[in-house]
Motif scaffolding. Structure first.
Motif, PDB file in Angstrom:
ATOM      1  N   LEU A  43      20.625 -15.613 -19.209  1.00 27.85           N
ATOM      2  CA  LEU A  43      21.245 -15.144 -17.960  1.00 27.85           C
ATOM      3  C   LEU A  43      22.552 -15.898 -17.709  1.00 27.85           C
ATOM      4  N   GLN A  44      22.459 -17.220 -17.918  1.00 24.33           N
ATOM      5  CA  GLN A  44      23.624 -18.078 -17.718  1.00 24.33           C
ATOM      6  C   GLN A  44      24.767 -17.618 -18.621  1.00 24.33           C
ATOM      7  N   ALA A  54      29.947 -15.082 -19.683  1.00 21.60           N
ATOM      8  CA  ALA A  54      30.721 -14.124 -20.464  1.00 21.60           C
ATOM      9  C   ALA A  54      31.422 -13.139 -19.546  1.00 21.60           C
ATOM     10  N   LEU A  55      30.701 -12.679 -18.503  1.00 23.76           N
ATOM     11  CA  LEU A  55      31.313 -11.729 -17.571  1.00 23.76           C
ATOM     12  C   LEU A  55      32.481 -12.375 -16.838  1.00 23.76           C
ATOM     13  N   ALA A  56      32.290 -13.634 -16.397  1.00 21.78           N
ATOM     14  CA  ALA A  56      33.360 -14.330 -15.672  1.00 21.78           C
ATOM     15  C   ALA A  56      34.587 -14.490 -16.565  1.00 21.78           C
ATOM     16  N   CYS A  57      34.357 -14.868 -17.830  1.00 21.24           N
ATOM     17  CA  CYS A  57      35.482 -15.068 -18.735  1.00 21.24           C
ATOM     18  C   CYS A  57      36.183 -13.750 -19.040  1.00 21.24           C
ATOM     19  N   LEU A  58      35.393 -12.662 -19.192  1.00 24.72           N
ATOM     20  CA  LEU A  58      35.988 -11.346 -19.423  1.00 24.72           C
ATOM     21  C   LEU A  58      36.848 -10.940 -18.232  1.00 24.72           C
ATOM     22  N   LEU A  94      32.904 -23.512 -21.375  1.00 27.66           N
ATOM     23  CA  LEU A  94      31.741 -23.460 -20.485  1.00 27.66           C
ATOM     24  C   LEU A  94      30.432 -23.433 -21.263  1.00 27.66           C
ATOM     25  N   TRP A  95      30.416 -22.696 -22.384  1.00 30.35           N
ATOM     26  CA  TRP A  95      29.152 -22.363 -23.023  1.00 30.35           C
ATOM     27  C   TRP A  95      28.697 -23.392 -24.052  1.00 30.35           C
ATOM     28  N   LEU A  96      29.657 -23.995 -24.774  1.00 30.40           N
ATOM     29  CA  LEU A  96      29.278 -24.920 -25.846  1.00 30.40           C
ATOM     30  C   LEU A  96      28.779 -26.234 -25.263  1.00 30.40           C
ATOM     31  N   ARG A  97      27.879 -26.900 -26.012  1.00 31.81           N
ATOM     32  CA  ARG A  97      27.302 -28.144 -25.516  1.00 31.81           C
ATOM     33  C   ARG A  97      27.966 -29.385 -26.118  1.00 31.81           C
TER      34      ARG A  97
END
Lengths: 233, 91, 106
Positions: free
Chosen positions: A5-6, A11-15, C23-26
């Motif tokens: 979900l995160q 991904a949506l925010a970055c898009l 944001l996504w990578l750790r």
């Protein structure tokens, strides 16, 4: 599940961010510019003291930016050094001493030093200048460091401090001197523009190379040698 | 037409190397791909008529950043198992 | 649609990719790579957009040159900080997880 979900939200925010950015670029690209900077620049090139427009912008028309930039670099260098253990700054036995690297170094170091000098000198009338020369000089230093050259000047002491602060100090002195002389802050006195720019570029090159090299060298080596500092307790 | 093809391919290569640098499984490979990204950026600056930036990017993006990051990767990689074990012992 | 505009739009895409990676990578080094890619995207927009409007413009080029040097100094400082953090905590990610994704010791 939480993680998926995160990821989706991110991904949506970055898009959305990319979409807004691209749309605004597209919109702006359709409008004409209110100020023609290029024309202003070509009109004033005669007063700048150098022939290459990028150097003129960096060291004359927008020299305030360059002054702040070297200030930022000096602060970063000081922060990096204060993070290092003294051992890694003073370490006489370097990390690698490879015979192939040593042979390569004998060919490359003189060549790179000549290249740095050329780039600095070329900055007046063609692409080149303090930043490129500083980067090449720092790369030379990194190569020498990896090859195991002693490099006495990187030990904490007068040379290191002088090298770090030289560019910023000279630049600031010129700026303050012209302000005291009754002109604007950072306005070079007429007639001395070219000489002052060359001096500032030279010290900037040395300082940029020194900061980048100090930041490379000050990276903590490893924790196997002193277990008491590696303990997170 | 040929110029458009060149620019299109260059932009495509930039995007592909950026994605590959971030999502490659191996950290060492990620840094090497990132260095390739730096070289491609230098070519892009040449295409944008900015030789000054191209020179700086070639010296910095491909040379200095690569050495710095590779050094960090070798440092972070070689001791991770050992440190994990030490932490396990202590707990 | 001109060539500089193509590069400016590619810069916007790189910004998006970099932001998502950040944001996504750790793993901290991967976050640093993502941050650098985002910076490159910003530089491309800064040079490409004015050039689309009025030809090669030395003013943004000089600013980007300054920006690149500051970016490498920031990267070097970040590497020093990451290595110090790893040295003190034995972790290579910010979250308190034993093995961050993609932490392949090679």
């Amino acid at each position: 599940m939480m993680r998926a979900l995160q990821t989706l939200v991110m991904a949506l925010a970055c898009l959305a961010f990319t979409g807004v950015l691209a749309t605004s670029i597209w919109t702006i690209s359709g409008n004409p510019t209110p100020v023609n900077l290029t024309q202003l620049l070509t009109e004033n090139m005669g007063r700048s003291g150098v022939e290459h427009p990028v150097t003129a912008v960096l060291l004359n028309f927008r020299s305030y930016d360059t002054l702040l930039e070297i200030g930022v670099l000096v602060i970063a260098g000081i922060a990096g050094i204060s993070m290092a253990k003294t051992a890694s700054l003073e370490d006489p036995a370097m990390r690698t001493s490879d015979s192939l690297l040593y042979a390569l170094q004998r060919w490359f170091v003189p060549l790179m030093l000549v290249l740095a000098g050329y780039l600095l000198w070329a900055g007046a009338d063609r692409p080149g200048g303090a930043f490129q020369a500083g980067a090449v000089l720092a790369a030379t230093g990194v190569l020498m460091r990896l090859g195991g050259s002693p490099m006495e000047f990187l030990r904490p002491g007068l040379m290191l401090r002088l090298g770090l602060a030289l560019g910023f100090t000279v630049f600031l002195l010129v700026a303050v001197a012209s302000a005291i002389g009754g002109d604007a802050f950072l306005a070079y006195p007429p007639g001395m523009t070219k000489a002052l720019i060359v001096v500032i570029e030279t010290v900037l090159t040395l300082s940029i190379a020194m900061v980048l090299l100090a930041l490379f060298v000050s990276a903590p080596v490893n924790d196997a040698e002193d277990p008491e500092e590696g303990a997170p307790s | 037409m040929v110029e458009w093809l060149l620019d299109g391919l260059l932009v495509l290569a930039l995007l592909v190397t950026a994605v590959a640098a971030l999502w490659s499984t191996n950290l060492f490979r990620a840094v090497v791909v990132f260095m390739a990204f730096g070289v491609l950026m230098a070519v892009a600056w040449v295409r944008l008529h900015a030789p000054d930036i191209a020179l700086a990017e070639a010296a910095i993006g491909a040379g200095l950043t690569g050495v710095l990051l590779l050094d960090a990767v070798s440092h972070l990689g070689s001791h991770s198992l050992e440190v994990q074990k030490q932490r396990g012992d202590r707990q | 649609m001109t060539t500089p505009l193509l590069y400016a739009l590619a810069g916007a895409l790189l910004c998006g990719i970099g932001l998502f990676g950040l944001l996504w990578l750790r793993h901290l080094l991967r976050k640093l790579l993502a941050f650098n890619i985002m910076g490159s995207g910003v530089f491309l927009v800064m040079v490409g957009l004015p050039q689309h409007q009025s030809g090669p413009d030395p003013v943004p080029q000089a600013l980007v040159l300054t920006g690149i040097v500051v970016a490498i100094a920031a990267t070097a400082l970040a590497v020093v900080l990451i290595r110090r953090y790893y040295h003190l905590s034995g972790m290579s990610s910010l979250e308190d997880e034993p093995s961050p994704r993609g932490d392949d010791p090679e």
